[in-house]
Design a protein around this motif. Structure first.
Motif, PDB file in Angstrom:
ATOM      1  N   PHE A  79       0.826  -1.209   0.000  1.00  0.00           N
ATOM      2  CA  PHE A  79       0.000   0.000   0.000  1.00  0.00           C
ATOM      3  C   PHE A  79       0.858   1.256   0.000  1.00  0.00           C
ATOM      4  N   TYR A  80       1.950   1.206   0.761  1.00  0.00           N
ATOM      5  CA  TYR A  80       2.777   2.404   0.918  1.00  0.00           C
ATOM      6  C   TYR A  80       4.101   2.306   0.161  1.00  0.00           C
ATOM      7  N   MET A  81       4.154   1.369  -0.793  1.00  0.00           N
ATOM      8  CA  MET A  81       5.246   1.297  -1.772  1.00  0.00           C
ATOM      9  C   MET A  81       6.624   1.253  -1.106  1.00  0.00           C
ATOM     10  N   LYS A  82       6.763   0.369  -0.126  1.00  0.00           N
ATOM     11  CA  LYS A  82       8.022   0.257   0.599  1.00  0.00           C
ATOM     12  C   LYS A  82       8.790  -0.994   0.179  1.00  0.00           C
ATOM     13  N   GLY A  83      10.106  -0.909   0.273  1.00  0.00           N
ATOM     14  CA  GLY A  83      10.940  -2.049  -0.068  1.00  0.00           C
ATOM     15  C   GLY A  83      10.933  -3.117   1.005  1.00  0.00           C
ATOM     16  N   LYS A  84      10.641  -2.694   2.250  1.00  0.00           N
ATOM     17  CA  LYS A  84      10.667  -3.641   3.359  1.00  0.00           C
ATOM     18  C   LYS A  84       9.702  -3.193   4.445  1.00  0.00           C
ATOM     19  N   GLN A  85       9.061  -4.167   5.070  1.00  0.00           N
ATOM     20  CA  GLN A  85       8.176  -3.895   6.210  1.00  0.00           C
ATOM     21  C   GLN A  85       8.656  -4.693   7.415  1.00  0.00           C
ATOM     22  N   GLU A  86       8.752  -4.011   8.546  1.00  0.00           N
ATOM     23  CA  GLU A  86       9.032  -4.670   9.811  1.00  0.00           C
ATOM     24  C   GLU A  86       7.853  -4.400  10.741  1.00  0.00           C
ATOM     25  N   LEU A 164       5.052  12.883  11.044  1.00  0.00           N
ATOM     26  CA  LEU A 164       5.461  13.272   9.706  1.00  0.00           C
ATOM     27  C   LEU A 164       4.271  13.476   8.780  1.00  0.00           C
ATOM     28  N   TRP A 165       3.171  12.791   9.086  1.00  0.00           N
ATOM     29  CA  TRP A 165       1.936  12.950   8.303  1.00  0.00           C
ATOM     30  C   TRP A 165       0.819  12.230   9.023  1.00  0.00           C
ATOM     31  N   GLN A 166      -0.326  12.869   9.128  1.00  0.00           N
ATOM     32  CA  GLN A 166      -1.488  12.197   9.689  1.00  0.00           C
ATOM     33  C   GLN A 166      -2.732  12.587   8.911  1.00  0.00           C
ATOM     34  N   GLN A 167      -3.573  11.606   8.717  1.00  0.00           N
ATOM     35  CA  GLN A 167      -4.831  11.796   8.021  1.00  0.00           C
ATOM     36  C   GLN A 167      -5.923  11.031   8.768  1.00  0.00           C
ATOM     37  N   LYS A 168      -7.090  11.598   8.823  1.00  0.00           N
ATOM     38  CA  LYS A 168      -8.209  10.923   9.463  1.00  0.00           C
ATOM     39  C   LYS A 168      -9.181  10.428   8.403  1.00  0.00           C
ATOM     40  N   TYR A 169      -9.651   9.192   8.600  1.00  0.00           N
ATOM     41  CA  TYR A 169     -10.568   8.573   7.644  1.00  0.00           C
ATOM     42  C   TYR A 169     -11.816   8.075   8.371  1.00  0.00           C
ATOM     43  N   ASN A 170     -12.941   8.193   7.697  1.00  0.00           N
ATOM     44  CA  ASN A 170     -14.199   7.634   8.166  1.00  0.00           C
ATOM     45  C   ASN A 170     -14.694   6.681   7.091  1.00  0.00           C
ATOM     46  N   GLU A 171     -14.454   5.389   7.298  1.00  0.00           N
ATOM     47  CA  GLU A 171     -14.751   4.403   6.268  1.00  0.00           C
ATOM     48  C   GLU A 171     -15.825   3.416   6.719  1.00  0.00           C
ATOM     49  N   SER A 172     -16.582   2.926   5.756  1.00  0.00           N
ATOM     50  CA  SER A 172     -17.709   2.037   6.035  1.00  0.00           C
ATOM     51  C   SER A 172     -17.244   0.659   6.476  1.00  0.00           C
ATOM     52  N   ALA A 173     -17.964   0.103   7.429  1.00  0.00           N
ATOM     53  CA  ALA A 173     -17.715  -1.262   7.881  1.00  0.00           C
ATOM     54  C   ALA A 173     -18.514  -2.224   6.999  1.00  0.00           C
ATOM     55  N   GLY A 174     -18.128  -3.490   7.044  1.00  0.00           N
ATOM     56  CA  GLY A 174     -18.871  -4.474   6.258  1.00  0.00           C
ATOM     57  C   GLY A 174     -18.160  -5.806   6.230  1.00  0.00           C
ATOM     58  N   ALA A 185     -13.772  -2.024   7.612  1.00  0.00           N
ATOM     59  CA  ALA A 185     -13.479  -0.585   7.692  1.00  0.00           C
ATOM     60  C   ALA A 185     -11.977  -0.328   7.769  1.00  0.00           C
ATOM     61  N   ILE A 186     -11.265  -1.217   8.434  1.00  0.00           N
ATOM     62  CA  ILE A 186      -9.807  -1.085   8.513  1.00  0.00           C
ATOM     63  C   ILE A 186      -9.199  -1.231   7.127  1.00  0.00           C
ATOM     64  N   HIS A 187      -9.676  -2.217   6.376  1.00  0.00           N
ATOM     65  CA  HIS A 187      -9.152  -2.441   5.031  1.00  0.00           C
ATOM     66  C   HIS A 187      -9.478  -1.265   4.111  1.00  0.00           C
ATOM     67  N   LYS A 188     -10.679  -0.738   4.220  1.00  0.00           N
ATOM     68  CA  LYS A 188     -11.049   0.408   3.391  1.00  0.00           C
ATOM     69  C   LYS A 188     -10.223   1.641   3.766  1.00  0.00           C
ATOM     70  N   THR A 189      -9.873   1.758   5.029  1.00  0.00           N
ATOM     71  CA  THR A 189      -8.997   2.848   5.445  1.00  0.00           C
ATOM     72  C   THR A 189      -7.636   2.711   4.783  1.00  0.00           C
ATOM     73  N   MET A 190      -7.136   1.491   4.726  1.00  0.00           N
ATOM     74  CA  MET A 190      -5.853   1.253   4.057  1.00  0.00           C
ATOM     75  C   MET A 190      -5.922   1.625   2.585  1.00  0.00           C
ATOM     76  N   GLU A 191      -7.013   1.254   1.931  1.00  0.00           N
ATOM     77  CA  GLU A 191      -7.162   1.559   0.508  1.00  0.00           C
ATOM     78  C   GLU A 191      -7.268   3.061   0.273  1.00  0.00           C
ATOM     79  N   ALA A 192      -8.049   3.744   1.120  1.00  0.00           N
ATOM     80  CA  ALA A 192      -8.195   5.197   0.977  1.00  0.00           C
ATOM     81  C   ALA A 192      -6.875   5.899   1.259  1.00  0.00           C
ATOM     82  N   SER A 193      -6.153   5.423   2.255  1.00  0.00           N
ATOM     83  CA  SER A 193      -4.864   6.004   2.602  1.00  0.00           C
ATOM     84  C   SER A 193      -3.851   5.769   1.491  1.00  0.00           C
ATOM     85  N   GLU A 194      -3.900   4.602   0.875  1.00  0.00           N
ATOM     86  CA  GLU A 194      -3.007   4.308  -0.243  1.00  0.00           C
ATOM     87  C   GLU A 194      -3.200   5.320  -1.375  1.00  0.00           C
ATOM     88  N   LYS A 195      -4.446   5.629  -1.686  1.00  0.00           N
ATOM     89  CA  LYS A 195      -4.730   6.591  -2.753  1.00  0.00           C
ATOM     90  C   LYS A 195      -4.168   7.959  -2.412  1.00  0.00           C
TER      91      LYS A 195
END
Length: 207
Positions: A79-86, A164-174, A185-195
């Motif tokens: 989602f965040y285009m990183k070479g590595k995740q820890e 460094l950056w913060q955004q608030k999202y209100n996403e639908s559950a399901g 809703a967590i997954h939709k937040t990830m998708e919205a944040s990715e965009k």
């Protein structure tokens, strides 16, 4: 009073959305996923949360574990285009013990007070990382009345604890079942944040 509260909340959200990300958010190749912080969460709508003790003692961990277990779907690195995740969930594991079961479920409007996110991050001391780029999702509310979750997506410098950056999202559950319903809703937040992440990266690259 209710309309005034909602207006303030909307203005605060708009203000957050207008802040430009620090270039470190994009240039740092490794991302430390710090998990889902439920330490200040409220569950709005008593009809949807009949067992608050289960929410705290079971589901806070279940949602965090789900993100790790189903990494193909909840692919933070991609989602965040990183070479590595820890992963370092040490702080949220401890902080998710904070909420009192008796006050977890409410039926009123709720929002984190101004400066609360900054205060929370200032208290983060990760167990396995003392520097780098951290990412945490601070869950403000699970709102059954609106069928949405309010979540802050927060990138921060682990060493300095600067946001460094913060955004608030209100996403639908399901989804089927209690866990999956709010995981939606967590997954939709990830998708919205990715965009938003990709838009901000493109804008910064052009600049």
């Amino acid at each position: 009073m209710k309309k005034r509260f909602l207006l303030i909340a909307l203005l605060a959200t708009f203000s957050l959305a207008m802040k430009e990300p620090d270039p470190k958010v994009f240039s740092t190749p490794t991302l430390v996923w710090c998990g889902l912080d439920f330490s200040q969460v409220k569950c709005i709508g008593p009809a949807g949360f009949s067992e608050p003790d289960e929410i705290k003692n079971r589901y806070f961990d279940a949602w965090n574990n789900l993100v790790l277990a189903e990494s193909d779907k909840y692919n933070v690195q991609e989602f965040y285009m990183k070479g590595k995740q820890e992963n370092d969930l040490s702080v949220v594991t401890e902080r998710n013990e904070i909420p009192e079961v008796e006050g977890l479920v409410i039926n009123d409007d709720y929002a984190l007070e101004e400066g609360k996110v900054e205060q929370m991050i200032s208290e983060y001391d990760l167990e396995d990382h003392d520097e780098g780029l951290g990412l945490v999702y601070i869950v403000e509310a699970l709102n059954k009345n609106e069928k949405k979750a309010a979540i802050y997506v927060v990138f921060f410098d682990i060493a300095s604890k600067d946001i460094l950056w913060q955004q608030k999202y209100n996403e639908s559950a399901g989804g089927f079942g209690f866990r999956n319903y709010w995981a939606g809703a967590i997954h939709k937040t990830m998708e919205a944040s990715e965009k938003d992440y990709k838009k901000a990266l493109k804008k910064m690259s052009k600049g």
